[in-house]
Scaffold this active site. Sequence first.
Site, PDB file in Angstrom:
ATOM      1  N   LYS A 146       0.840  -1.199   0.000  1.00 12.92           N
ATOM      2  CA  LYS A 146       0.000   0.000   0.000  1.00 12.92           C
ATOM      3  C   LYS A 146       0.879   1.254   0.000  1.00 12.92           C
ATOM      4  O   LYS A 146       0.641   2.204  -0.740  1.00 12.92           O
ATOM      5  CB  LYS A 146      -0.928   0.005   1.226  1.00 12.92           C
ATOM      6  CG  LYS A 146      -2.055  -1.016   1.134  1.00 12.92           C
ATOM      7  CD  LYS A 146      -2.835  -1.176   2.443  1.00 12.92           C
ATOM      8  CE  LYS A 146      -3.867  -2.301   2.307  1.00 12.92           C
ATOM      9  NZ  LYS A 146      -4.617  -2.586   3.537  1.00 12.92           N
ATOM     10  N   GLN A 165      -4.893  -1.099   9.621  1.00  9.76           N
ATOM     11  CA  GLN A 165      -4.781  -2.453   9.062  1.00  9.76           C
ATOM     12  C   GLN A 165      -5.381  -3.475  10.030  1.00  9.76           C
ATOM     13  O   GLN A 165      -5.089  -3.457  11.223  1.00  9.76           O
ATOM     14  CB  GLN A 165      -3.309  -2.769   8.764  1.00  9.76           C
ATOM     15  CG  GLN A 165      -3.069  -4.085   8.060  1.00  9.76           C
ATOM     16  CD  GLN A 165      -3.633  -4.150   6.642  1.00  9.76           C
ATOM     17  OE1 GLN A 165      -3.779  -3.132   5.965  1.00  9.76           O
ATOM     18  NE2 GLN A 165      -3.982  -5.337   6.196  1.00  9.76           N
ATOM     19  N   ASP A 196     -10.990   3.059   3.897  1.00  7.03           N
ATOM     20  CA  ASP A 196     -11.409   1.654   3.848  1.00  7.03           C
ATOM     21  C   ASP A 196     -12.928   1.536   3.672  1.00  7.03           C
ATOM     22  O   ASP A 196     -13.439   0.460   3.360  1.00  7.03           O
ATOM     23  CB  ASP A 196     -11.053   0.964   5.186  1.00  7.03           C
ATOM     24  CG  ASP A 196      -9.855   0.039   5.053  1.00  7.03           C
ATOM     25  OD1 ASP A 196      -9.641  -0.491   3.951  1.00  7.03           O
ATOM     26  OD2 ASP A 196      -9.155  -0.154   6.068  1.00  7.03           O
TER      27      ASP A 196
HETATM   28  N1  GUN Z   1      -6.961  -6.667   6.293  1.00  5.35           N
HETATM   29  C1  GUN Z   1      -7.339  -7.462   5.248  1.00  5.35           C
HETATM   30  N2  GUN Z   1      -8.009  -6.750   4.330  1.00  5.35           N
HETATM   31  C2  GUN Z   1      -8.064  -5.484   4.778  1.00  5.35           C
HETATM   32  C3  GUN Z   1      -8.622  -4.278   4.262  1.00  5.35           C
HETATM   33  O1  GUN Z   1      -9.226  -4.214   3.196  1.00  5.35           O
HETATM   34  N3  GUN Z   1      -8.457  -3.175   5.038  1.00  5.35           N
HETATM   35  C4  GUN Z   1      -7.819  -3.213   6.217  1.00  5.35           C
HETATM   36  N4  GUN Z   1      -7.724  -2.090   6.905  1.00  5.35           N
HETATM   37  N5  GUN Z   1      -7.288  -4.302   6.725  1.00  5.35           N
HETATM   38  C5  GUN Z   1      -7.406  -5.433   6.010  1.00  5.35           C
END
Ligand code: GUN
Length: 287
Positions: free
Chosen positions: A51, A95, A118
Amino acid sequence: MIIDGKKFAQKLRNKVKQEIQSVKRKTGLTPGLTVILVGNNTPSEIYVKNKELSAQEVGINSKVLRFKSTISEAKLTSVIHKLNKDKKVHGILVQLPLPNHINGSKIIEEIDPNKDVDGFHAINVGNLSSGKDALVPCTPLGCYLMIKNVRKNLSGLNAFIIGRSNLNGKPMAQLLLKEDCTVTIGHSKTKNLKELCKKADIVVAAVGRANLVKGDWIKKGAIVIDVGINRVEKKGGYKIVGDVDFKSVVKKVKAITPVPGGVGPVTIACLLSNTLKAFKTIHHFKK
Ligand code: GUN
């Protein structure tokens, strides 16, 4: 047709990059994304690194705040409140998963909904389900864009979503409902998954069960999107497979996403697009 997620993501990133250059020229400001990573979960470390690098590539100021798994909920909340007030930060992502002593859904509600890239905050969830403008969770948004790229008019099509999570299944259902699909959600307690799946023109598999969906579950000419990321053993090592048994399903479909190289890269591109969207909302840019 096998959908090339890497290529699709690259196109989306290029579009975001160009638009970021344009908003930078107009405002002198740079979109900023801060990712919060708690503990040292290996897959999370990899996702977060991807990311961060992708954000930098398109010209977003990206920063990762790392905390020990022992951080308290109160401390994490105060970090988020600070980021909410920070004018240089337009996107905040916590996350997941978080350690057990922290209430993840409570933490998410502390994020300013305008910075919730998100799309997990209740305000964004509510806006999406009532058909208003919202930040939409990145994975279902990516799936939606790939489906729309295969077929523009989805009106009246049967969509079958396997998985009812807040991250994937539920927002996916909302996006396809908005397109006038007839949406069915199947999950671990559904009795006749195969029979329901066979009626579907669009299948989105997001349950986390390796190779669950077989060729004889699929109607000829369906669009199949595989959200699964499952580690399975192979010759002493392991490999990543989806929720769809690609080999038997690929013969039946109009289009399918492979794993890896399908939904994954597009999810990250959608995070960048959401960060740009958040920036534009915060600075009152026209949509
Ligand atoms: N962990 C697995 N997928 C995601 C996601 O789309 N966003 C976040 N914040 N954590 C994750």
